[in-house]
Design an enzyme around this catalytic site. Structure first.
Site, PDB file in Angstrom:
ATOM      1  N   LYS A 208       0.686 -71.471 -24.268  1.00  0.00           N
ATOM      2  CA  LYS A 208       0.733 -70.181 -23.699  1.00  0.00           C
ATOM      3  C   LYS A 208      -0.375 -69.481 -23.627  1.00  0.00           C
ATOM      4  O   LYS A 208      -1.015 -69.066 -22.688  1.00  0.00           O
ATOM      5  CB  LYS A 208       2.063 -69.563 -24.175  1.00  0.00           C
ATOM      6  CG  LYS A 208       2.256 -68.083 -23.648  1.00  0.00           C
ATOM      7  CD  LYS A 208       2.451 -68.012 -22.249  1.00  0.00           C
ATOM      8  CE  LYS A 208       2.155 -66.622 -21.800  1.00  0.00           C
ATOM      9  NZ  LYS A 208       2.909 -66.422 -20.497  1.00  0.00           N
ATOM     10  N   PHE A 253      -8.355 -68.469  -8.873  1.00  0.00           N
ATOM     11  CA  PHE A 253      -8.891 -67.601  -9.958  1.00  0.00           C
ATOM     12  C   PHE A 253     -10.379 -67.434 -10.206  1.00  0.00           C
ATOM     13  O   PHE A 253     -10.829 -67.148 -11.317  1.00  0.00           O
ATOM     14  CB  PHE A 253      -8.178 -67.744 -11.602  1.00  0.00           C
ATOM     15  CG  PHE A 253      -6.894 -67.228 -11.713  1.00  0.00           C
ATOM     16  CD1 PHE A 253      -5.725 -67.488 -10.731  1.00  0.00           C
ATOM     17  CD2 PHE A 253      -6.798 -66.151 -12.389  1.00  0.00           C
ATOM     18  CE1 PHE A 253      -4.615 -66.846 -10.864  1.00  0.00           C
ATOM     19  CE2 PHE A 253      -5.461 -65.441 -12.710  1.00  0.00           C
ATOM     20  CZ  PHE A 253      -4.522 -65.920 -11.807  1.00  0.00           C
ATOM     21  N   CYS A 264      -0.464 -58.716 -19.811  1.00  0.00           N
ATOM     22  CA  CYS A 264      -0.536 -60.133 -20.393  1.00  0.00           C
ATOM     23  C   CYS A 264      -2.095 -60.460 -20.825  1.00  0.00           C
ATOM     24  O   CYS A 264      -2.326 -60.592 -21.814  1.00  0.00           O
ATOM     25  CB  CYS A 264       0.167 -61.085 -19.586  1.00  0.00           C
ATOM     26  SG  CYS A 264       1.926 -60.907 -19.299  1.00  0.00           S
ATOM     27  N   LYS A 267      -4.200 -58.407 -23.531  1.00  0.00           N
ATOM     28  CA  LYS A 267      -3.499 -58.341 -24.764  1.00  0.00           C
ATOM     29  C   LYS A 267      -3.499 -59.783 -25.448  1.00  0.00           C
ATOM     30  O   LYS A 267      -3.665 -59.937 -26.665  1.00  0.00           O
ATOM     31  CB  LYS A 267      -2.375 -57.805 -24.939  1.00  0.00           C
ATOM     32  CG  LYS A 267      -0.943 -58.378 -24.226  1.00  0.00           C
ATOM     33  CD  LYS A 267      -0.020 -58.553 -25.122  1.00  0.00           C
ATOM     34  CE  LYS A 267       1.302 -58.975 -24.341  1.00  0.00           C
ATOM     35  NZ  LYS A 267       1.933 -60.298 -24.805  1.00  0.00           N
TER      36      LYS A 267
END
Ligand code: UGA
Length: 438
Positions: A208, A253, A264, A267
């Protein structure tokens, strides 16, 4: 199943799991949120979610509560989706809410339960939670902690939850029932061809944060190149198109501009660095410090460019900032580049007007001293400089002639590289864009 924590992640997960046919009980300590959800109201802007919520409430498959006793009785499968914000005064993630759930829930459980963690946590958290759960569990009951990270994007949360591009499951070593249960929960997605990847818990936690760190790095890479383009007179968008055709790189991106924000990416890269430090491997991730710094420099660049376009002095200048949300299709203003720029301009003495199609209330709460208007036209009225900071479709579609009639001076900074340069220049605009010399 139950879904614990009904913020962005949890509310979406609860509604979408019901949509997939499961019986779902969502729980939160915030009764205002729970009352809204029970009423069919989503407490944030997410396209499509209100329909899914009301449809499943009406079908009786979905309910919400603040009562942990009910949660303990309702199901043996629980999803944990509470927030892990940045800790005050440090880079680390604050795990207070995650631990509170285990402390509050586990002592109430009877029988065999699985808790699937979905929150973004520092590597090693699942194992620690398992230890805590083993200490708290009643005699005769059992609790297994597994990790099932979430990759949904705000603005596409429903689609990303119902048809994710992959499902990742981290299971503990030794005996585990988590895979079998997760396969049942996600049977429809798996049957539809969604890759299902099973691994140990630490790898799943790392997946993740690595995904978000990679995305942040990709954005900052192109923004670093934008800095060079600005010096030599290049065009970062043409450059991104050209390198993006290489499949190994890809165009997604590589949108140069004001950079990343939200609850998200910023941090998560900081928490990843903090965790690496704790593990004695801070060197491995020091490059993320640069990723963060490049990202922040883009905000400064827009403020600096604004000053230059206002003849070196922002005092009293009428500036319109289009956008407050950290990205379009969201009302989230957490660490929003748009709001950061608007705030800096205002603190430097400019008379700032902000308009955002959805994020006005949230923006007002975070930055009450800025000027907010009810319409884009009102925001543009009399502007000496316009800054496009969030690329809402409404702003992309603005007619440069119409806008030109409203403003005092036809000068605009395209902070997201989305405007049709020829069209705006043809209408007499001085258009400045990040990473491009126009
Ligand atoms: C991000 C990830 O994309 C999700 O996969 C993840 O699940 C989520 O964080 C999370 O951890 O919960 P999100 O925060 O919704 O999702 O936003 P993104 O779509 O990733 O955009 C992040 C920021 O990057 C925005 O401020 C956006 O404007 C900016 N961005 C994006 C760019 O500056 N350039 C680009 O080319 C793309």
């Amino acid at each position: 199943m139950t879904v614990i924590g009904t913020g962005y992640l949890g509310a979406t997960h609860a509604a979408c799991m019901a949509e997939l046919g499961h019986e779902v009980l969502g729980v939160d300590v915030d009764s205002v949120k729970i009352d809204a959800l029970k009423d069919g109201r989503v407490p944030f802007y997410e396209p499509g979610l209100p329909d899914v919520l009301t449809r499943n409430l009406e079908a009786g498959r979905l309910d919400f509560t603040t009562d942990y006793e009910r949660v303990a009785e309702f199901a043996n499968v629980h999803f944990l989706g509470v927030g892990t914000p940045q800790e005050r005064g440090s880079y680390a993630a604050d795990l207070t809410y995650v631990y509170a759930v285990i402390r509050d829930l586990v002592p109430l459980l009877e029988g065999d339960h699985i808790i699937f963690g979905k929150s973004t946590v520092p590597v090693g958290t699942a194992d620690e939670l398992q230890k805590l759960a083993d200490e708290l569990v009643r005699p005769g009951a059992s609790v297994e902690i597994a990790w099932n990270p979430e990759f949904l994007r705000e603005g596409y949360a429903v689609q990303d939850t119902i048809t994710p591009d992959r499902i990742v499951l981290g299971v503990r070593r030794g005996e585990s029932r988590a895979e079998e249960t997760a396969r049942e929960v996600y049977a429809k997605s798996i049957a539809g061809g969604t890759p299902f990847l099973v691994m140990d818990t630490v790898t799943s936690e790392l997946v993740k944060v690595s995904a978000n760190a990679f995305l942040a790095t990709k954005i900052s890479f192109i923004n670093a190149v934008a800095e060079i383009c600005e010096i030599v007179g290049g065009d970062v968008t043409r450059l991104a198109d050209a390198i993006g055709y290489d499949d190994r790189i890809g165009r997604k991106f590589l949108g140069a501009g004001l950079g990343f924000g939200g609850g998200c990416l910023p941090k998560d890269i900081r928490a990843f660095m903090a965790r690496a430090g704790e593990l004695g491997a801070d060197q491995a991730l020091t490059f993320l410090r640069e990723v963060d710094a490049i990202n922040m420099r883009r905000r400064d660049r827009v403020v600096q460019l604004s000053r230059e376009l206002c003849d070196g002095n922002l005092l009293g200048r009428r500036i319109t900032v289009l956008g407050a949300a950290f990205k379009p299709n969201s009302d989230d203003v957490r660490d929003s580049p748009a709001l950061s720029v608007a705030g800096s301009l205002s603190l430097a003495g400019a008379d700032v007007s902000v308009y955002d199609p959805k994020a006005m209330d949230n923006a007002r709460r975070v930055f009450p001293t800025l000027g907010y208007t009810d319409s884009v036209e009102e925001a543009l009225e009399g502007a000496e400089l316009v800054v496009l900071a969030t690329e809402w479709q409404q702003f992309r579609d603005l007619d440069p002639e119409m806008v030109g009639e409203l403003v005092q001076r036809r000068t605009i900074i395209d902070g997201r590289n989305v405007l049709d340069v020829d069209k705006w220049q043809a209408a007499g605009w001085n258009l400045q864009a990040l990473g491009r010399t126009l």
